[in-house]
Write a protein that holds these residues in place. Sequence first.
Motif, PDB file in Angstrom:
ATOM      1  N   ILE A 171       0.858  -1.186   0.000  1.00  0.00           N
ATOM      2  CA  ILE A 171       0.000   0.000   0.000  1.00  0.00           C
ATOM      3  C   ILE A 171       0.891   1.233   0.000  1.00  0.00           C
ATOM      4  N   GLU A 172       0.303   2.368  -0.353  1.00  0.00           N
ATOM      5  CA  GLU A 172       1.057   3.614  -0.335  1.00  0.00           C
ATOM      6  C   GLU A 172       0.381   4.633   0.585  1.00  0.00           C
ATOM      7  N   THR A 173       1.205   5.437   1.232  1.00  0.00           N
ATOM      8  CA  THR A 173       0.765   6.469   2.173  1.00  0.00           C
ATOM      9  C   THR A 173       1.511   7.749   1.839  1.00  0.00           C
ATOM     10  N   VAL A 174       0.810   8.887   1.917  1.00  0.00           N
ATOM     11  CA  VAL A 174       1.417  10.164   1.527  1.00  0.00           C
ATOM     12  C   VAL A 174       1.293  11.169   2.675  1.00  0.00           C
ATOM     13  N   MET A 175       2.389  11.877   2.959  1.00  0.00           N
ATOM     14  CA  MET A 175       2.383  12.954   3.949  1.00  0.00           C
ATOM     15  C   MET A 175       2.634  14.275   3.230  1.00  0.00           C
ATOM     16  N   ILE A 176       1.751  15.250   3.480  1.00  0.00           N
ATOM     17  CA  ILE A 176       1.831  16.548   2.814  1.00  0.00           C
ATOM     18  C   ILE A 176       2.055  17.633   3.873  1.00  0.00           C
ATOM     19  N   PRO A 177       3.252  18.213   3.923  1.00  0.00           N
ATOM     20  CA  PRO A 177       3.495  19.290   4.888  1.00  0.00           C
ATOM     21  C   PRO A 177       3.078  20.635   4.302  1.00  0.00           C
ATOM     22  N   ALA A 178       2.428  21.481   5.117  1.00  0.00           N
ATOM     23  CA  ALA A 178       2.013  22.797   4.637  1.00  0.00           C
ATOM     24  C   ALA A 178       1.695  23.705   5.816  1.00  0.00           C
ATOM     25  N   ASN A 179       2.447  24.795   5.936  1.00  0.00           N
ATOM     26  CA  ASN A 179       2.153  25.842   6.924  1.00  0.00           C
ATOM     27  C   ASN A 179       1.994  25.295   8.344  1.00  0.00           C
ATOM     28  N   GLY A 180       2.910  24.432   8.745  1.00  0.00           N
ATOM     29  CA  GLY A 180       2.872  23.885  10.089  1.00  0.00           C
ATOM     30  C   GLY A 180       1.943  22.708  10.274  1.00  0.00           C
ATOM     31  N   ARG A 181       1.200  22.353   9.234  1.00  0.00           N
ATOM     32  CA  ARG A 181       0.312  21.189   9.291  1.00  0.00           C
ATOM     33  C   ARG A 181       0.974  20.007   8.570  1.00  0.00           C
TER      34      ARG A 181
END
Length: 357
Positions: free
Chosen positions: A92-102
Amino acid sequence: MEWQRNIKTLTTDELKAWLRDVDEKPYRADQIQKWLFCQQVRSYDEMVNISPALREKMAKQFTLCGLKEDQRSVSVDGTVKWLFETEDGHHIETVMIPANGRYSVCVSTQVGCAMNCAFCRTAKMGFTRNLEAGEILEEIINVNWYLKDNGFMNEEGGVAQVTNIIFMGMGEPLNNLENVHRVCCTLHNQKLFNMGAKRMTVSTSGVVPKIKELVDRNTPCCLAVSLNSTNNEYRSSVMPVNKTWPIEKLLEAVDEYIRRTDNYVTFEFVLIQNITCTPKAAKELIRICAPRRVKVNAIVLNDGDDPTLHAPTPEEVEDFLAAVRAAEIQITIRNPRGRDILAACGQLAYKKEGKEC
């Protein structure tokens, strides 16, 4: 293949019942779950206030770490994608998206997918099985480990943690509702992750009966619906689910959800040249949205495997957005993240050594 159940899948009551069955005190359940979800330990040996005998019993019956990191890719925009191998050898694949402290994580809920949407690469994999709640939670915990191990900090100067969950990776979340519900309840539990319901979004292609069940269960989450077209002809051509539950039935379920929860619903809308990004489509979208408490999240088609589908030009996108906004419909355009590592919307599919699986 037989494999151990993931201990993170168990509810508190189920864990207490198991403890009674093995002649242990039920109150240990709260201690164990704090180690699992607050401390997020990587081995049973780290549970220092749990007796060695009980740790051994757990190790014999339950897996603690059911996902193994196979590959990790980092995009030029900071997006990170993981390829995880499950205990029974699937991926399976999992994605982490960083943006403005989130730090938002797009989690998979199934190995593959049965919905066969034309614009989604996961559809080419077909469906293998549902993920356990523990496996989905481990996707999130693995990202937390990554943030900790690599020195990511939050705005207060502490160790960064995942802030938002999007059930929009591989699979149709509502076709695995039992486990998705367990995950949301664990994340929402104030004693464990303490994550607000508005920080969790469950996305569906339009499985109408399950939308109603989501409300009946009072699952703590927000709802997003992959609308992706404004009439049955076009929607059925790119989303076979529409042949079972056409737009009219889907909108009835959306209306009931809004009425019973008093929440907004997000319509996800893939912009496809000559299909969904046209003046006619804009007018139809306005007609659908105007009487409802909805927001539209527009997404320009990402590269996929269907040569008949093309992304619209920037000018076509701007004209479409302007037409919808002129009718005072709330619409935003999602900035694509992770395209260079095939981590953007519709691009998740296990690919290794030139073969998709």
